[in-house]
Design an enzyme around this catalytic site. Structure first.
Site, PDB file in Angstrom:
ATOM      1  N   ASP A 133       0.833  -1.201   0.000  1.00 11.08           N
ATOM      2  CA  ASP A 133       0.000   0.000   0.000  1.00 11.08           C
ATOM      3  C   ASP A 133       0.870   1.254   0.000  1.00 11.08           C
ATOM      4  O   ASP A 133       2.047   1.214   0.366  1.00 11.08           O
ATOM      5  CB  ASP A 133      -0.907   0.019   1.234  1.00 11.08           C
ATOM      6  N   ILE A 134       0.273   2.367  -0.351  1.00  9.23           N
ATOM      7  CA  ILE A 134       1.010   3.632  -0.453  1.00  9.23           C
ATOM      8  C   ILE A 134       1.633   4.047   0.875  1.00  9.23           C
ATOM      9  O   ILE A 134       2.704   4.662   0.910  1.00  9.23           O
ATOM     10  CB  ILE A 134       0.088   4.750  -1.008  1.00  9.23           C
TER      11      ILE A 134
END
Length: 236
Positions: free
Chosen positions: A105-106
């Site tokens: 994920d970011i």
């Protein structure tokens, strides 16, 4: 890319040009192979041939493998209009052929593997291959022994029909644990902690199978995998 390969296909791929422009250049005698000017589009090129396009040597580098220490704020995609991607951190040719073997994920940091070898990455991403991904997890609430046992047994994620596969869960401190899973469901670690009544506040991947993030890599740095590391994934 398979060899032998048509010259026009080879040039289009390596020079990143449309096939029509490549064919026009071949007609104009812009290309030599092993010192000989070639004007046939279907001329067969082999991997070790010395191909020169408009004075620039082009070489197919074969299958390649990198590890990256991913920072916060980068997404695991080849391109994105809103955010920088992990590929923006690599200074390598022909990155359009690469993909991420196991996305993060970011807001998650740590080990990302990038390759142009689809069979190799399938060994990582397929749950059937049982390649564990290991994370350091910081939580909002204290971690209970009951929660650890639930993670080890498998938990019910929201909107999922089956329990997660059993995880390896080790408590490190009141608010931190090491968690190893062999699946790759959407936001899986965050959802697993939510399923046991907690919340992830920081998440860092430190290992995929027995490939550990190189401690010499600062955030945003990368290096090529060693042959031994590549073979770890291919091992049965």
């Amino acid at each position: 890319m398979k060899f032998p390969c048509r010259l026009d296909k080879f040039l289009s791929h390596l020079a990143e040009l449309p096939r029509t422009k490549v064919k026009a250049g071949i007609k104009k005698r812009y290309v030599t192979v092993n010192g000989e000017v070639i004007t046939r589009f279907d001329y067969s090129v082999n991997q070790n041939d010395n191909v020169i396009w408009q004075g620039k040597p082009l070489q197919y580098l074969g299958k390649r493998y990198f590890m990256l220490n991913k920072p916060v704020g980068y997404i695991c995609a080849n391109s994105d209009e809103m955010h920088p991607t992990v590929f923006d951190l690599l200074d390598e040719p022909n990155l359009k052929d690469f993909h991420v073997a196991g996305r993060l994920d970011i807001d998650t940091t740590g080990l990302v593997l990038l390759t142009n070898d689809g069979d190799w990455s399938h060994q990582i991403t397929s749950p059937k291959k049982q390649k564990y991904k290991t994370y350091l997890v910081e939580t909002q609430e204290p971690i209970t022994e009951e929660a650890l046992q639930l993670l080890r047994d498998g938990v019910q994620l929201h909107n999922e029909k089956q329990l997660t596969l059993p995880a390896i869960a080790e408590q490190l401190a009141s608010y931190s644990l090491r968690l190893s899973i062999c699946e790759g469901k959407y936001h899986q670690v965050k959802r697993m902690l939510a399923a046991v009544g907690n919340k992830v506040v920081e998440l860092h991947r430190e290992k995929i199978a027995d490939i550990a993030l190189d401690t010499n890599l600062a955030s945003g740095e990368y290096r090529e995998l060693t042959e031994q590391e590549v073979n770890i994934i291919n091992a049965k």
